[in-house]
Design a protein around this motif. Structure first.
Motif, short mmCIF file in Angstrom:
data_model
loop_
_atom_site.label_atom_id
_atom_site.label_comp_id
_atom_site.label_asym_id
_atom_site.label_seq_id
_atom_site.Cartn_x
_atom_site.Cartn_y
_atom_site.Cartn_z
N LEU A 109 5.82 16.89 -11.34
CA LEU A 109 6.69 15.89 -11.93
C LEU A 109 7.57 16.19 -13.11
O LEU A 109 8.61 16.14 -13.55
CB LEU A 109 6.13 14.71 -11.76
N TRP A 128 9.98 19.13 -7.34
CA TRP A 128 9.72 17.87 -6.66
C TRP A 128 9.34 17.78 -5.06
O TRP A 128 8.87 16.96 -4.66
CB TRP A 128 11.02 16.81 -6.88
N LYS A 129 10.14 18.92 -4.51
CA LYS A 129 10.04 19.25 -3.01
C LYS A 129 8.44 19.38 -2.87
O LYS A 129 8.01 18.84 -1.91
CB LYS A 129 10.91 20.26 -2.62
N ARG A 131 6.13 18.79 -4.72
CA ARG A 131 5.29 17.36 -5.07
C ARG A 131 5.05 16.59 -3.76
O ARG A 131 4.06 15.88 -3.93
CB ARG A 131 5.98 16.72 -6.39
N GLU A 132 6.08 16.73 -2.98
CA GLU A 132 5.91 15.87 -1.91
C GLU A 132 4.66 16.24 -0.87
O GLU A 132 4.00 15.34 -0.18
CB GLU A 132 7.17 15.77 -0.83
N GLU A 133 4.33 17.53 -0.94
CA GLU A 133 3.34 18.07 -0.15
C GLU A 133 1.81 17.27 -0.72
O GLU A 133 1.13 16.93 0.10
CB GLU A 133 3.15 19.33 -0.38
N LEU A 135 2.03 14.34 -2.34
CA LEU A 135 1.80 13.06 -2.06
C LEU A 135 1.17 12.93 -0.61
O LEU A 135 0.60 11.92 -0.32
CB LEU A 135 3.24 12.56 -2.40
N ASP A 136 1.48 13.88 0.25
CA ASP A 136 1.17 13.61 1.54
C ASP A 136 -0.52 13.92 1.61
O ASP A 136 -1.06 12.80 2.35
CB ASP A 136 1.83 14.75 2.44
N GLU A 139 -1.87 10.63 0.53
CA GLU A 139 -1.57 9.65 1.64
C GLU A 139 -2.78 9.64 2.47
O GLU A 139 -3.06 8.77 3.04
CB GLU A 139 -0.38 9.67 2.24
N ASN A 144 -2.02 5.79 0.26
CA ASN A 144 -0.85 5.38 -0.14
C ASN A 144 -0.35 6.49 -1.00
O ASN A 144 -0.99 7.37 -1.43
CB ASN A 144 -1.06 4.17 -1.26
N ARG A 145 1.02 6.56 -1.47
CA ARG A 145 1.53 7.58 -2.23
C ARG A 145 1.10 7.42 -3.51
O ARG A 145 1.24 8.59 -3.92
CB ARG A 145 2.92 7.99 -1.83
N ASN A 146 1.10 6.37 -4.04
CA ASN A 146 1.12 6.54 -5.57
C ASN A 146 -0.15 5.58 -5.85
O ASN A 146 -0.93 6.03 -6.60
CB ASN A 146 2.47 5.59 -6.03
N ASN A 147 -0.23 4.22 -5.72
CA ASN A 147 -1.12 3.32 -6.15
C ASN A 147 -2.18 3.55 -5.11
O ASN A 147 -2.43 2.95 -4.26
CB ASN A 147 -0.77 1.87 -6.23
N ASN B 24 6.40 3.43 -11.18
CA ASN B 24 6.28 4.06 -9.77
C ASN B 24 7.44 3.93 -8.82
O ASN B 24 7.92 4.93 -8.19
CB ASN B 24 4.97 2.98 -9.10
N GLU B 28 9.93 6.76 -7.20
CA GLU B 28 10.41 6.72 -5.89
C GLU B 28 11.83 6.73 -5.62
O GLU B 28 12.41 7.19 -4.68
CB GLU B 28 9.82 5.40 -5.12
N ASP B 31 12.76 10.28 -6.16
CA ASP B 31 12.27 10.89 -4.96
C ASP B 31 13.45 10.95 -3.97
O ASP B 31 13.44 11.88 -2.95
CB ASP B 31 10.94 10.27 -4.51
N THR B 34 15.51 13.87 -4.05
CA THR B 34 15.05 15.20 -3.78
C THR B 34 15.17 15.63 -2.41
O THR B 34 15.28 14.72 -1.44
CB THR B 34 13.82 15.30 -4.60
N PRO B 35 14.86 16.88 -2.08
CA PRO B 35 15.15 17.34 -0.70
C PRO B 35 14.63 16.68 0.42
O PRO B 35 15.26 16.58 1.13
CB PRO B 35 14.53 18.78 -0.96
N ARG B 36 13.43 16.05 0.21
CA ARG B 36 12.79 15.61 1.37
C ARG B 36 13.46 14.34 1.89
O ARG B 36 13.75 14.36 3.18
CB ARG B 36 11.31 15.17 1.41
N CYS B 119 4.84 -2.04 -3.34
CA CYS B 119 4.22 -1.63 -4.79
C CYS B 119 3.75 -0.45 -4.79
O CYS B 119 2.41 -0.22 -4.62
CB CYS B 119 3.16 -2.65 -5.25
N PRO B 120 4.33 0.86 -4.84
CA PRO B 120 5.82 0.66 -4.81
C PRO B 120 6.28 0.83 -3.55
O PRO B 120 5.60 1.33 -2.52
CB PRO B 120 6.14 2.09 -5.66
N LYS B 122 8.06 2.53 -0.07
CA LYS B 122 8.31 4.15 -0.05
C LYS B 122 9.79 4.56 -0.20
O LYS B 122 10.50 3.50 0.16
CB LYS B 122 7.78 4.35 1.28
#
Lengths: 393, 149
Positions: A109, A128-129, A131-133, A135-136, A139, A144-147, B24, B28, B31, B34-36, B119-120, B122
């Motif tokens: 990030l 950032w692209k 980073r999505e991997e 986050l997956d 998950e 969850n993606r973040n918290n 957070n 998002e 996010d 960005t590309p996805r 929270c947060p 998606k």
């Protein structure tokens, strides 16, 4: 030459969060900087004291979205320090996996944002692209993606299923070639070298005297990392190396973050393949009176939590110190004398996180005067004097 | 629908306003660009200045130091404009409801048209919320549509 003041903030396209920088410039050169914070203060320490020990872990998770593992990690360690307990081995490994996953996504990030500040939007999009991997992966592991809400005093809340491990390993492996490409693209780019080498230098002595932490200190040649210095969780069982560079400029801070991402991938893969069996959580019956500290090496540096218990189910004091609090004053050393065009990347180089930092705001009834550090020290000293008088010393 | 609104809905530019959030929701939102997720497909673009924006994305539980500044930012926005509250903190202050520094939720300060909980939330939820806001403006039920000069 006449002095001009350049205000940055509180709401500025450069910033994610509201904060205010007052740059005093002479011509192109910055001669002074003043940082105003307090736009993010939500009184989390006080809220945490209203909650039970179990709940306060999820409270501190909301201090910062990017370090949403670091604060719970330090918090549960502080609570476990009061009881003097050991968590099960499997929980230690799972904690390490989650913490390293967070470090990868946080560094990517930052790399993206740094690219954006330098005018390299391609780096921003690629990082950032990628980073999505990650986050997956998070998950799959936590739901969850973040918290993530994985931590609880005594262990972790959620087990890693055996059938998830190959999927996660495959995903983590799949980011390595792209990460390698990104590393080469960033570290071998001559324009990037010209822009960041020798800019915003923090010398070793300055880093020590400002008590800089994390990548900011390691870029200046100070080998300081809680994971090595006082190993916790599974960090002493994994073979990894601390990245230290000597120059202290923006390029070194960038290089450290990129190289640390590879180390994190290594730690994560080792922990996933060597995950021990057994329980993931040990039941805590009650928490005795006492105090405990917990530290964790967050992506930005050392997070410190202090928890005091009086034997009830709530903490009576919960003190938090985030790494940005220590790294913020290094601006005084790095930005003075640089040009205004380099100010952006120097301000971003410590990877500041203001929502972590803001624990206190003092002002008078009209809401005008903001106390500075000196005033606070003076107030504190006066109080000690008064107390001494009262107690007859 | 007036010409101004038709033009606005073709490509609503957004401005992101963090009022003391935990980053957070803000991440998002970025996010989405960005590309996805790539919200630019719908013509949405993150504007650098509030004076270029049509939609204000507010995150965070507004604290006492921020509230006067939020109002000033909103006053500077060219009208007609719409406000979207993103995340639990902006909707109801979430877990900060007992905080001494977060007196009111966002909709007591600004006229909010769309609420995106989570929270947060998606990125998918944020995109769904943006689409719902556009529908709401087309129906003529949005709050700020009547504020048009």
């Amino acid at each position: 030459m006449a002095k001009t003041i350049v205000p940055i903030g509180p709401y500025h396209p450069l910033q994610e969060e509201p904060e205010f920088f007052k740059l005093t410039v002479e011509g192109e050169r910055v001669v002074a900087i003043d940082v105003h914070v307090g736009y993010n203060h939500r009184g989390i320490e006080k809220i945490s004291e209203m909650k039970t020990f179990d709940q306060s872990v999820y409270t501190v998770e909301r201090i910062c979205g990017i370090c949403s593992t670091s604060h719970p990690f330090a918090c549960v360690q502080a609570v476990e320090d009061i009881i003097l307990m050991e968590v099960p081995d499997r929980a230690k490994y799972i904690r390490t996996i989650i913490a390293e996953g967070e470090r990868i996504h946080s560094h990517l990030l930052w790399l993206g944002l740094a690219g954006h500040f330098l005018g390299y939007n391609t780096v921003f999009m690629w990082a950032w692209k990628l980073r999505e991997e990650i986050l997956d992966v998070m998950e799959i592991l936590s739901g969850n993606r973040n918290n993530y809400a994985m931590f609880t005093p005594g262990g972790v809340r959620r087990d890693i299923k055996a059938e998830d491990i190959p999927v996660v390993l495959k995903k983590v492996d799949s980011i390595l070639p792209t990460l390698d490409m990104l590393k080469k693209a960033v570290m071998d780019d001559p324009v990037l070298h010209a822009r960041t080498k020798g800019v915003g230098i923090l010398t070793r002595d300055e880093a020590i005297s400002f008590s800089a932490l994390g990548p900011t200190a390691r870029a200046s040649g100070v080998a300081k990392d809680v994971r090595k210095d006082a190993p916790y969780a599974a960090y002493d069982q994994v073979d990894w190396k601390m990245i230290v560079t000597q120059n202290g400029d923006v390029f070194d801070k960038l290089a450290i973050r990129v190289l640390e991402t590879f180390e994190s991938v290594k730690i994560m893969k080792y922990c996933l393949t060597h995950l021990p069996g057994g329980e993931i959580k040990e039941r805590i019956k009650n928490i005795p009176p006492g105090e405990g500290i917990g530290t964790h090496e967050a992506p930005r540096g050392e997070v410190f939590h202090y928890v005091r218990s009086d034997g009830t189910n709530r903490p009576v004091r919960h003190k938090i110190r985030a790494p940005t609090y220590m790294n913020l004053p290094t601006y005084k050393a790095t930005i003075i004398g640089e040009t205004i065009s380099d100010a952006t990347i120097i301000l971003a180089a410590i990877d500041p996180c203001y929502c972590c930092t803001e624990r206190l705001a003092v002002r008078d009834m009209k809401g005008k005067k903001l106390f500075n550090g000196e005033d606070l020290v003076r107030l504190s000293q006066e109080k000690t004097m008064q107390l001494k008088k009262k107690m007859g010393f | 629908m007036s010409l101004k609104l038709t033009a606005l809905l073709k490509s609503p530019w957004v401005f992101h306003l963090s009022t003391g959030s935990c980053n957070n929701c803000d991440i998002e939102i970025i996010d989405c660009l960005t590309p996805r997720f790539d919200i630019e497909r719908f013509g949405m673009l993150l504007a650098g200045s509030i004076k270029h924006a049509d939609v204000l994305l507010v995150t965070g539980s507004a604290n006492r130091k921020c509230i006067p500044r939020i109002k000033r930012v909103y006053e500077q926005m060219p009208k007609p404009c719409f406000v979207v509250a993103i995340g639990e903190c902006a909707l109801s202050r979430g877990m900060f409801i007992h905080s001494y520094n977060c007196p009111v939720p966002i909709d007591h300060i600004l006229p909010v048209d769309a609420y995106i909980p989570g929270c947060p939330p998606k990125p998918e939820a944020i995109i769904a919320g943006a689409v719902k806001l556009i529908e709401k403006v087309k129906n003529g039920t949005a709050k700020k549509a009547k504020n048009e000069k």
